[in-house]
Design a protein around this motif. Structure first.
Motif, PDB file in Angstrom:
ATOM      1  N   ARG A  63      -6.591 -11.898  -3.429  1.00 48.63           N
ATOM      2  CA  ARG A  63      -5.721 -11.174  -2.504  1.00 48.63           C
ATOM      3  C   ARG A  63      -5.482  -9.791  -3.082  1.00 48.63           C
ATOM      4  NH1 ARG A  63      -0.447  -9.928  -0.934  1.00 48.63           N
ATOM      5  NH2 ARG A  63      -0.121 -10.115   1.324  1.00 48.63           N
ATOM      6  N   LEU A  64      -6.119  -8.799  -2.472  1.00 44.40           N
ATOM      7  CA  LEU A  64      -6.045  -7.446  -3.005  1.00 44.40           C
ATOM      8  C   LEU A  64      -4.736  -6.781  -2.618  1.00 44.40           C
ATOM      9  CD1 LEU A  64      -9.640  -6.034  -2.412  1.00 44.40           C
ATOM     10  CD2 LEU A  64      -8.741  -7.317  -4.362  1.00 44.40           C
ATOM     11  N   ARG A  65      -4.184  -6.087  -3.587  1.00 43.36           N
ATOM     12  CA  ARG A  65      -3.054  -5.209  -3.325  1.00 43.36           C
ATOM     13  C   ARG A  65      -3.582  -3.777  -3.229  1.00 43.36           C
ATOM     14  NH1 ARG A  65       2.019  -5.534  -6.640  1.00 43.36           N
ATOM     15  NH2 ARG A  65       2.771  -4.774  -4.618  1.00 43.36           N
ATOM     16  N   ALA A  66      -2.698  -2.815  -3.000  1.00 47.35           N
ATOM     17  CA  ALA A  66      -3.139  -1.430  -3.102  1.00 47.35           C
ATOM     18  C   ALA A  66      -3.621  -1.193  -4.524  1.00 47.35           C
ATOM     19  CB  ALA A  66      -1.983  -0.489  -2.775  1.00 47.35           C
ATOM     20  N   PRO A  67      -4.676  -0.393  -4.729  1.00 44.11           N
ATOM     21  CA  PRO A  67      -5.166  -0.164  -6.101  1.00 44.11           C
ATOM     22  C   PRO A  67      -4.048   0.303  -7.028  1.00 44.11           C
ATOM     23  CG  PRO A  67      -6.641   0.831  -4.491  1.00 44.11           C
ATOM     24  CD  PRO A  67      -5.446   0.362  -3.733  1.00 44.11           C
ATOM     25  N   ILE A  68      -3.217   1.216  -6.526  1.00 43.64           N
ATOM     26  CA  ILE A  68      -2.018   1.637  -7.253  1.00 43.64           C
ATOM     27  C   ILE A  68      -0.833   1.283  -6.360  1.00 43.64           C
ATOM     28  CG2 ILE A  68      -0.763   3.594  -8.241  1.00 43.64           C
ATOM     29  CD1 ILE A  68      -3.401   4.873  -8.883  1.00 43.64           C
ATOM     30  N   PRO A  69      -0.212   0.130  -6.602  1.00 39.89           N
ATOM     31  CA  PRO A  69       0.825  -0.353  -5.680  1.00 39.89           C
ATOM     32  C   PRO A  69       2.046   0.560  -5.594  1.00 39.89           C
ATOM     33  CG  PRO A  69       0.012  -2.128  -7.086  1.00 39.89           C
ATOM     34  CD  PRO A  69      -0.539  -0.862  -7.645  1.00 39.89           C
ATOM     35  N   ARG A  70       2.364   1.268  -6.672  1.00 44.41           N
ATOM     36  CA  ARG A  70       3.528   2.150  -6.655  1.00 44.41           C
ATOM     37  C   ARG A  70       3.123   3.486  -7.272  1.00 44.41           C
ATOM     38  NH1 ARG A  70       9.053   1.233  -6.393  1.00 44.41           N
ATOM     39  NH2 ARG A  70       8.425  -0.520  -5.099  1.00 44.41           N
ATOM     40  N   ASN A 110       6.407   8.508   1.606  1.00 45.36           N
ATOM     41  CA  ASN A 110       7.207   7.483   0.936  1.00 45.36           C
ATOM     42  C   ASN A 110       6.323   6.643   0.019  1.00 45.36           C
ATOM     43  OD1 ASN A 110       8.942   5.481   0.139  1.00 45.36           O
ATOM     44  ND2 ASN A 110       9.651   4.975   2.206  1.00 45.36           N
ATOM     45  N   HIS A 111       6.382   6.914  -1.283  1.00 44.31           N
ATOM     46  CA  HIS A 111       5.508   6.206  -2.225  1.00 44.31           C
ATOM     47  C   HIS A 111       5.987   4.785  -2.510  1.00 44.31           C
ATOM     48  CE1 HIS A 111       8.718   7.576  -4.855  1.00 44.31           C
ATOM     49  NE2 HIS A 111       8.266   6.804  -5.813  1.00 44.31           N
ATOM     50  N   THR A 112       7.169   4.413  -1.983  1.00 46.01           N
ATOM     51  CA  THR A 112       7.662   3.046  -2.197  1.00 46.01           C
ATOM     52  C   THR A 112       7.278   2.101  -1.054  1.00 46.01           C
ATOM     53  OG1 THR A 112       9.799   3.407  -1.111  1.00 46.01           O
ATOM     54  CG2 THR A 112       9.634   3.997  -3.447  1.00 46.01           C
ATOM     55  N   SER A 113       6.625   2.615  -0.026  1.00 43.73           N
ATOM     56  CA  SER A 113       6.278   1.768   1.124  1.00 43.73           C
ATOM     57  C   SER A 113       4.777   1.508   1.217  1.00 43.73           C
ATOM     58  CB  SER A 113       6.779   2.415   2.421  1.00 43.73           C
ATOM     59  OG  SER A 113       6.127   3.653   2.649  1.00 43.73           O
ATOM     60  N   GLY A 116      -1.029  -3.119   0.869  1.00 43.27           N
ATOM     61  CA  GLY A 116      -2.422  -3.377   0.537  1.00 43.27           C
ATOM     62  C   GLY A 116      -3.341  -3.345   1.733  1.00 43.27           C
ATOM     63  N   PRO A 117      -4.637  -3.446   1.512  1.00 40.06           N
ATOM     64  CA  PRO A 117      -5.629  -3.215   2.565  1.00 40.06           C
ATOM     65  C   PRO A 117      -5.688  -4.288   3.639  1.00 40.06           C
ATOM     66  CG  PRO A 117      -6.705  -3.955   0.557  1.00 40.06           C
ATOM     67  CD  PRO A 117      -5.278  -3.691   0.198  1.00 40.06           C
ATOM     68  N   TYR A 118      -5.106  -5.458   3.367  1.00 34.83           N
ATOM     69  CA  TYR A 118      -5.154  -6.540   4.352  1.00 34.83           C
ATOM     70  C   TYR A 118      -3.757  -7.059   4.685  1.00 34.83           C
ATOM     71  CZ  TYR A 118      -9.825  -6.168   2.440  1.00 34.83           C
ATOM     72  OH  TYR A 118     -11.028  -5.667   2.003  1.00 34.83           O
ATOM     73  N   ASP A 119      -2.728  -6.336   4.261  1.00 32.21           N
ATOM     74  CA  ASP A 119      -1.356  -6.734   4.552  1.00 32.21           C
ATOM     75  C   ASP A 119      -0.999  -6.431   6.005  1.00 32.21           C
ATOM     76  OD1 ASP A 119      -1.046  -7.445   1.909  1.00 32.21           O
ATOM     77  OD2 ASP A 119      -0.025  -5.582   1.338  1.00 32.21           O
ATOM     78  N   ASP A 120      -0.112  -7.253   6.585  1.00 28.70           N
ATOM     79  CA  ASP A 120       0.442  -6.934   7.895  1.00 28.70           C
ATOM     80  C   ASP A 120       1.283  -5.660   7.796  1.00 28.70           C
ATOM     81  OD1 ASP A 120      -0.722  -9.233   8.804  1.00 28.70           O
ATOM     82  OD2 ASP A 120       1.149 -10.347   9.065  1.00 28.70           O
ATOM     83  N   VAL A 121       1.370  -4.958   8.916  1.00 28.92           N
ATOM     84  CA  VAL A 121       2.152  -3.725   8.979  1.00 28.92           C
ATOM     85  C   VAL A 121       3.174  -3.855  10.101  1.00 28.92           C
ATOM     86  CG1 VAL A 121       2.085  -1.254   9.435  1.00 28.92           C
ATOM     87  CG2 VAL A 121       0.283  -2.316   8.071  1.00 28.92           C
ATOM     88  N   SER A 122       4.440  -3.670   9.778  1.00 22.57           N
ATOM     89  CA  SER A 122       5.506  -3.753  10.777  1.00 22.57           C
ATOM     90  C   SER A 122       5.661  -2.427  11.507  1.00 22.57           C
ATOM     91  CB  SER A 122       6.834  -4.116  10.117  1.00 22.57           C
ATOM     92  OG  SER A 122       6.773  -5.419   9.572  1.00 22.57           O
ATOM     93  N   ILE A 123       5.855  -2.512  12.812  1.00 24.06           N
ATOM     94  CA  ILE A 123       6.146  -1.324  13.613  1.00 24.06           C
ATOM     95  C   ILE A 123       7.475  -0.739  13.150  1.00 24.06           C
ATOM     96  CG2 ILE A 123       6.706  -0.524  15.951  1.00 24.06           C
ATOM     97  CD1 ILE A 123       4.830  -2.733  16.991  1.00 24.06           C
ATOM     98  N   SER A 124       7.528   0.564  13.029  1.00 25.55           N
ATOM     99  CA  SER A 124       8.779   1.208  12.640  1.00 25.55           C
ATOM    100  C   SER A 124       9.871   0.830  13.629  1.00 25.55           C
ATOM    101  CB  SER A 124       8.607   2.730  12.613  1.00 25.55           C
ATOM    102  OG  SER A 124       7.646   3.109  11.657  1.00 25.55           O
TER     103      SER A 124
END
Length: 645
Positions: A63-70, A110-113, A116-124
């Protein structure tokens, strides 16, 4: 090399991708620390991972996260000026100010939000115009300050896909503050699936530029494509600019800005909404692909509504006082009114734009709803008020009088068991009517000094978010008779007039008539379809029913005299338009010089512009049709010219 960060069950793991596997470093390694070692240090760490991996994990099983998560920080740039030109064309002119050619544009994201490449994304929360932008990102290795473009380019340790998820309606609203990006750009940013070092991408260099083909798709349908070498500003230049007087640090991320055509906004045209695929909605799957950088695939998810904030009073606002002074058969107050032993009307003063009426017809153990309202909160309030009645007489059927959103947008709140009926013309027109998401943007968009205040005054208090138009379950042509709990209910399609089909509901036992938007009482009718002569004929048919109680689509409850008043207005407009046409006046001249007589006192008198336009089209069928927004702009100009700024 291709570097990834992945979940291990006891924290994040970091490794190099080779031969379909992740070759991991020892636990505790973090890519944000490794990139600070520079090109040579990162290469050495990768070679160590390949020779002596802590573990080897199949890429497909991780399960891949962002290469640099934060990231240390995150700036989004605008390297592609065609993207900005395309966005500006949405509201008209695509010409850029000179400053766009003098300095590169960027802002802090926003570098805290980061996701990852396959994560769900919530509508603002609160957004109805949710969008995605396909970009690529450059990640800083060893930092520095006051860098030349060449030095800045050398500080780029790797590249990754960058997806900027954007709430366009919030962005439009906040742009009026003129202090930069805020919640419209504060949602998710995707990085991934891996960080690719520059040497890995050398096969894609063309004349010294990365020439990566890109493609963006929603639910498998490609909506944008291009190449990264079409940039007007290079990464070296924007990073150099950002480093002026500022020390860049390892793990800083720079987005390229949208590769032209690779966001939905660029394909949106207010003048041709029907050609637009629509904004992102719950369940949509967004796939972004970039040569050499891989592919992201994410599902869009709905979010909870935002907690409301009370508006502050504006000391400079001009007070507005709108009063519908038409005679009323019952007190003209908001809410549910009983109009017979078995029938009710839901009434919304003052009857202007979106303030429509609805009805409830009850029988033994069943009831029929006449229309829903313009937004979900309004429809919820109405249905809640009806609940003491509908608990004993559940709604089994609903009839839509016509296709306009202020009579259908709340349909989704009805139970699945409710059968929705409409004339065939209404059902057809609902597929082409103004979509709710357009109204979301119209409330906040800058449409110029005349149209902007006009639209905000009329639409600003409505909430068009979350609406999914529910279409009719059954249709009919001209007539239909229903049995609602033992009561005869007659449906008569008397259109085209206000719209392509206009249904009235007549109850022979009580004499009640629900007239829909064939009747505007105390406020000005608007002829979206016509012909006007057919609307006059519809008035004659309604008068012949001799209904003692008539519920209009807008305005106070009335009687046959109210119908006669609307008929007289339509006849007056027909005569005025025909006389102006005979004199050789254009329809704009006719609208500007029309004599409204006492009808000038009716609310929303500017609708005469549309009414004369429709009559002119009847007289000159070859004349081109005008978009609804253009007609709205002309109404705003007519309104302003008469001192109603």
């Amino acid at each position: 090399m291709k570097w990834v960060t992945y979940e291990t069950g006891h924290g994040d793991g970091v490794g190099v991708v080779a031969d379909g596997n992740i070759h991991a470093l020892e636990p505790g390694a973090a890519l944000i620390e490794l990139v600070g070692r520079g090109h040579d240090g990162l290469r050495a760490a990768g070679e160590w991972a390949l020779k002596r991996p802590h573990e080897v994990v199949p890429l497909g099983a991780a399960r891949l996260r962002a290469p640099i998560p934060r990231p240390t920080s995150m700036r989004d740039c605008l390297c592609y000026l065609d993207h900005m030109r395309n966005c500006l064309r949405v509201q008209g002119d695509g010409t850029l100010d000179d400053v766009w050619y003098e300095i590169p544009a960027l802002y802090f994201a926003n570098h805290t939000s980061v996701v990852g490449p396959y994560d769900d994304v919530s509508i603002s929360p609160g957004s109805g115009w949710f969008d995605v932008e396909l970009e690529i990102a450059a990640v800083i290795g060893q930092g520095g300050a006051d860098l030349t473009p060449a030095q800045a380019q050398d500080r780029v340790i790797g590249y990754t896909i960058y997806a900027d998820w954007s709430a366009r309606d919030l962005q439009l609203l906040e742009s009026r503050l003129k202090i930069g990006q805020a919640k419209g750009k504060d949602g998710a940013t995707t990085l991934g699936p891996w960080l690719v070092t520059p040497d890995e991408l050398e096969p894609y260099l063309l004349d010294g530029k990365l020439a990566l083909s890109v493609e963006a798709a929603v639910n498998g349908e490609v909506f944008g494509s291009g190449r990264t070498d079409s940039a007007d500003w290079s990464f070296g230049e924007v990073i150099s600019y950002a480093s002026r007087g500022v020390r860049l640090r390892p793990g800083d991320v720079f987005g390229s800005g949208t590769i032209p055509t690779c966001c939905l906004l660029e394909h949106f045209r207010i003048t041709d909404v029907s050609a637009f695929r629509g904004w992102l909605k719950d369940g949509d799957v967004v796939t972004l692909r970039v040569d050499g950088l891989g592919e992201t695939r994410q599902t869009v998810r709905a979010s909870a509504p935002p907690h409301p904030l009370a508006k502050r009073p504006n000391p400079n606002a001009k007070p507005t006082r709108r009063v519908n002074s038409a005679p009323a058969a019952l007190p003209y107050t908001k809410g549910l009114h009983q109009i017979s032993a078995k029938d009710w009307a839901w009434v919304l003063p003052d009857g202007g734009y979106g303030l429509s009426n609805a009805g409830l017809v009850t029988g033994v153990g069943a009831s029929l709803l006449v229309d829903t309202l313009w937004d979900l909160p309004m429809t919820t309030e109405m249905l809640d008020a009806m609940r003491p009645i509908t608990d004993a007489h559940p709604i089994t059927h609903a009839v839509l009088t016509h296709s306009n959103g202020d009579h259908v947008n709340g349909n989704q709140l009805l139970a699945d068991s409710v059968r929705i009926l409409a004339a065939q013309g209404t059902a057809d027109e609902m597929h082409h009517d103004l979509p709710p998401e357009l109204l979301v943007g119209l409330r906040v968009a800058d449409l110029g000094p005349v149209l902007t205040p006009f639209v905000r005054e009329r639409f600003g208090d409505f909430d068009f978010t979350g609406i999914t138009v529910r279409h009719p379950d059954e249709t009919f042509d001209k007539e239909r008779t229903l049995d609602i709990g033992g009561r005869e209910v007659r449906l008569l399609n008397l259109g085209p007039a206000h719209t392509d089909a206009d249904t009235v509901i007549h109850l022979p036992d009580t004499g009640v008539l629900y007239a829909g938007d064939l009747l505007f009482i105390g406020c000005t009718p608007i002829v979206w379809s016509g012909p006007i002569s057919n609307w006059i004929a519809a008035c004659d048919t309604m008068i012949s029913l001799d209904a003692p109680v008539v519920v209009p689509g807008h305005g106070p409850i009335t009687d046959p005299d109210g119908i006669r008043t609307v008929r007289a207005y339509l006849t007056h407009i027909l005569e005025q338009a025909d006389a102006a046409h005979a004199k050789g006046l254009s329809f704009k001249e006719a609208a500007a010089t029309v004599d409204l007589a006492d009808y000038a006192k009716w609310l929303d008198a500017e609708r005469v512009v549309v009414n004369i336009y429709q009559r002119y089209r009847e007289l000159d069928p070859a004349s081109p049709a005008m978009p609804q927004l253009a007609l709205m702009a002309m109404m705003a100009e007519w309104h302003a010219a008469r001192g109603h700024a």
